[in-house]
Design a protein around this motif. Structure first.
Motif, PDB file in Angstrom:
ATOM      1  N   THR A  85       0.844  -1.202   0.000  1.00  0.00           N
ATOM      2  CA  THR A  85       0.000   0.000   0.000  1.00  0.00           C
ATOM      3  C   THR A  85       0.878   1.250   0.000  1.00  0.00           C
ATOM      4  O   THR A  85       1.831   1.322   0.775  1.00  0.00           O
ATOM      5  CB  THR A  85      -0.871   0.023   1.273  1.00  0.00           C
ATOM      6  N   ARG A 110      -4.634   0.949  -3.590  1.00  0.00           N
ATOM      7  CA  ARG A 110      -3.567   0.233  -4.296  1.00  0.00           C
ATOM      8  C   ARG A 110      -3.848   0.140  -5.789  1.00  0.00           C
ATOM      9  O   ARG A 110      -2.948   0.176  -6.606  1.00  0.00           O
ATOM     10  CB  ARG A 110      -3.397  -1.176  -3.704  1.00  0.00           C
ATOM     11  N   GLU A 111      -5.142   0.039  -6.129  1.00  0.00           N
ATOM     12  CA  GLU A 111      -5.515  -0.043  -7.557  1.00  0.00           C
ATOM     13  C   GLU A 111      -5.662   1.344  -8.185  1.00  0.00           C
ATOM     14  O   GLU A 111      -6.144   1.469  -9.314  1.00  0.00           O
ATOM     15  CB  GLU A 111      -6.854  -0.784  -7.695  1.00  0.00           C
ATOM     16  N   ASP A 129      -9.799  -2.278   4.810  1.00  0.00           N
ATOM     17  CA  ASP A 129      -9.136  -3.136   3.817  1.00  0.00           C
ATOM     18  C   ASP A 129      -9.672  -2.868   2.412  1.00  0.00           C
ATOM     19  O   ASP A 129      -8.916  -2.848   1.440  1.00  0.00           O
ATOM     20  CB  ASP A 129      -9.344  -4.616   4.182  1.00  0.00           C
ATOM     21  N   TYR A 130     -10.991  -2.662   2.329  1.00  0.00           N
ATOM     22  CA  TYR A 130     -11.604  -2.353   1.035  1.00  0.00           C
ATOM     23  C   TYR A 130     -11.052  -1.038   0.487  1.00  0.00           C
ATOM     24  O   TYR A 130     -10.639  -0.946  -0.682  1.00  0.00           O
ATOM     25  CB  TYR A 130     -13.133  -2.280   1.203  1.00  0.00           C
ATOM     26  N   SER A 157      -7.506  -1.402  -0.663  1.00  0.00           N
ATOM     27  CA  SER A 157      -7.395  -2.111  -1.946  1.00  0.00           C
ATOM     28  C   SER A 157      -7.699  -1.153  -3.101  1.00  0.00           C
ATOM     29  O   SER A 157      -7.038  -1.182  -4.133  1.00  0.00           O
ATOM     30  CB  SER A 157      -8.322  -3.333  -1.978  1.00  0.00           C
TER      31      SER A 157
END
Lengths: 361, 361
Positions: free
Chosen positions: A144, A324-325, A317-318, A321
């Protein structure tokens, strides 16, 4: 600003839980921290101090902080105007990311080198080392980007909860917000887009508003208006193919809040989460009776104190993510800890509009 | 004001459903009605006219009106400022009580002589005879005082729903309201009392406010304050043994609405159902974020259009039983139909504060 070395009583600040326990040889390194002894202007009352090592108990984790943002609520806590504040003296900061440095003998699931964030967040992230119970720490993926890991809770989680908790939205529905260039505003645009929800965005009239519009459009905003563009008889005539929104967000107050109300459809809800203009919200009687509007508020700190800690981590966490994307982005500036004062000045608005300041330790 | 005899096209007004049906010999008597052809000042546009007899179809019931009140919303409909209005020309009035005069061949459960009210209420009660489908009419006990039967829906049902629909109140809890001397306000005091709920009441400063206070106390109010009595640093210091209210009602706006908000406890709800001061409601940002207040609205007409007709009659029966037991009382003046103009002047406030005007046919 100066670095001072403090005598042992400061350990009380660094580690308030002093219950008598079996003596442990394990201690943290000394911690360099932004400390305030009294409430007041942050640039006057904040001092960088060195705090002595503290014991690491069996269930404790010592974390070396990597990065922590300066949020408006951090500033309000230091000013003493925030309703919930840590006792004084206090270390600044409320969220951040760190690397596990050492662990107590009973700690499970965390090892030195792991990246963790305090979740729910808790006071005292503006320092180099923090020791807290293992339950405080949530392990995250090390891939991350550090500045997103540091800042994922206070603003993005506010945006996510406000989008989920008030109105049952379906793909194709729309939301409206003012203060759209704020970090929460930018997150709302992107989180709405991920769910197929369209966004109508209101921004201030100011130099650079065209650029701000373009940035929001690039993030996925469907419509962006300056307040002056909405000085029309019927703002809904500007909606084009975007449906009337059932949910609106207000972080400004005054006229900007009235504009959100004007866009809302019959039975819609406006959620207030900030008041940047320092002006109150004014609503007509008929908006309540005949338009059936609901006005609510959202405060993440209260939400997190309501039995949601576990659910909170799933959402974090969502959000991580998405970061990160690169589906969740917002402008930040990483600033070295030894330039804290300059970062604070920027966060205080002394140097005009600036990206979110994130301290890198 | 004059009585005029109208040609047959008026039957369209009296009985808009002109679908072709098997010819029936049964017709209503001619009806004397308060009619308006255009929107405007009620005392200028309302005319008493005689409407010709209309056919009574198989499912129809012809009702001889006994009494009907003049409510503020009736006045707003005539003025053309109410969001939902009957098509013009129209007969005034929205609720009332009548006696069944004659019935169509397919009518079940109603007989001449029964007392009925339109439930949900519907337009056109300011006339001597009304013909409507049997489903419109709800049979009530003839021992009910006529003026309560006539006025039980618009104000008392608003009070009952607002007490039930927003916050789950338990005996011992409290509510706060402004405009407490209004009919809805008086009903709220009494309906709260029946459920063991305490009431904090705010009234205007005016000549006679001491008397108004005493009347409210006699109805069961726990506390009554004039607005000026609440010009204190912390209104909650005045609560004595009454708990902080979780629910508030606003029918005034402006400062009187702010006072309701000040009394509310953390997480409380204020429901707006009127705006007598014609001033908007102003709310601070922190009331939403940190005090977690919700602001909502209530409109009985919308509530009743939402599949609640059946539930509505159960509640009406409950309210009528309270009225028969004198557990629900409010001041009314029964006025003969031929003094309609003077009753209208009183309802329009031309003669200062007056009891609710109820026309007796």
């Amino acid at each position: 600003m100066m670095i001072v070395r403090l005598p042992p009583p400061w350990a009380l600040l660094h580690r308030p839980n002093t219950a008598v326990r079996v003596f442990s040889l394990l201690t943290s390194p000394p911690s360099t921290a932004v400390v305030y002894d009294e409430h007041g202007p942050p640039d006057a009352v904040c001092k960088v101090k060195e705090l002595p090592p503290v014991r690491i108990k069996d269930d404790d984790v010592c974390v070396r902080l990597l990065a922590a943002p300066i949020n408006p609520s951090d500033i309000n806590r230091i000013q003493g105007v925030y309703p919930v504040r840590p006792p004084l003296p206090a270390v600044g900061g409320y969220e951040g990311v760190g690397e596990v440095h050492s662990i107590g003998s009973a700690v499970k699931g965390l090892s030195p080198g792991d990246w963790v964030i305090p979740s729910p967040p808790s006071s005292g992230t503006w320092q180099t080392y923090v020791v807290k119970d293992q339950n405080v720490w949530h392990k995250i993926e090390k891939s991350t980007p550090m500045e997103y890991a540091a800042s994922i809770t206070v603003n993005p989680l506010t945006a996510l909860r406000m989008l989920e908790d008030f109105v049952d939205l379906k793909p194709g529905d729309a939301v409206v917000q003012n203060g759209a260039t704020s970090i929460v505003g930018q997150c709302l645009v992107q989180l709405a887009r991920v769910r197929g929800i369209r966004s109508i965005n209101i921004i201030r009239d100011r130099a650079g508003s065209d650029e701000a519009k373009e940035k929001l459009i690039n993030l996925g905003a469907d419509q962006v208006f300056t307040e002056s563009q909405l000085e029309v008889k019927n703002v809904k005539s500007l909606l084009a193919d975007v449906p009337e929104p059932a949910l609106g967000f207000n972080c400004v107050g005054g006229n900007a809040a009235s504009l959100v109300l004007k866009f809302l459809k019959q039975g819609g809800t406006m959620v207030t989460y900030g008041g940047m203009s320092k002006k109150p919200i004014t609503v007509s009687t008929s908006s309540f009776i005949f338009k059936d509007l609901s006005l609510r508020g959202f405060w993440l700190q209260k939400w997190m104190s309501s039995d949601k800690a576990k659910e909170c981590r799933v959402m974090i966490d969502y959000l991580l993510s998405l970061a990160r994307e690169s589906k969740l982005t917002y402008e930040m500036e990483l600033v070295a800890f030894n330039e804290f004062q300059s970062a604070l000045d920027k966060a205080l608005g002394k140097l005009g509009s600036q990206p979110k300041q994130v301290i890198k330790f």
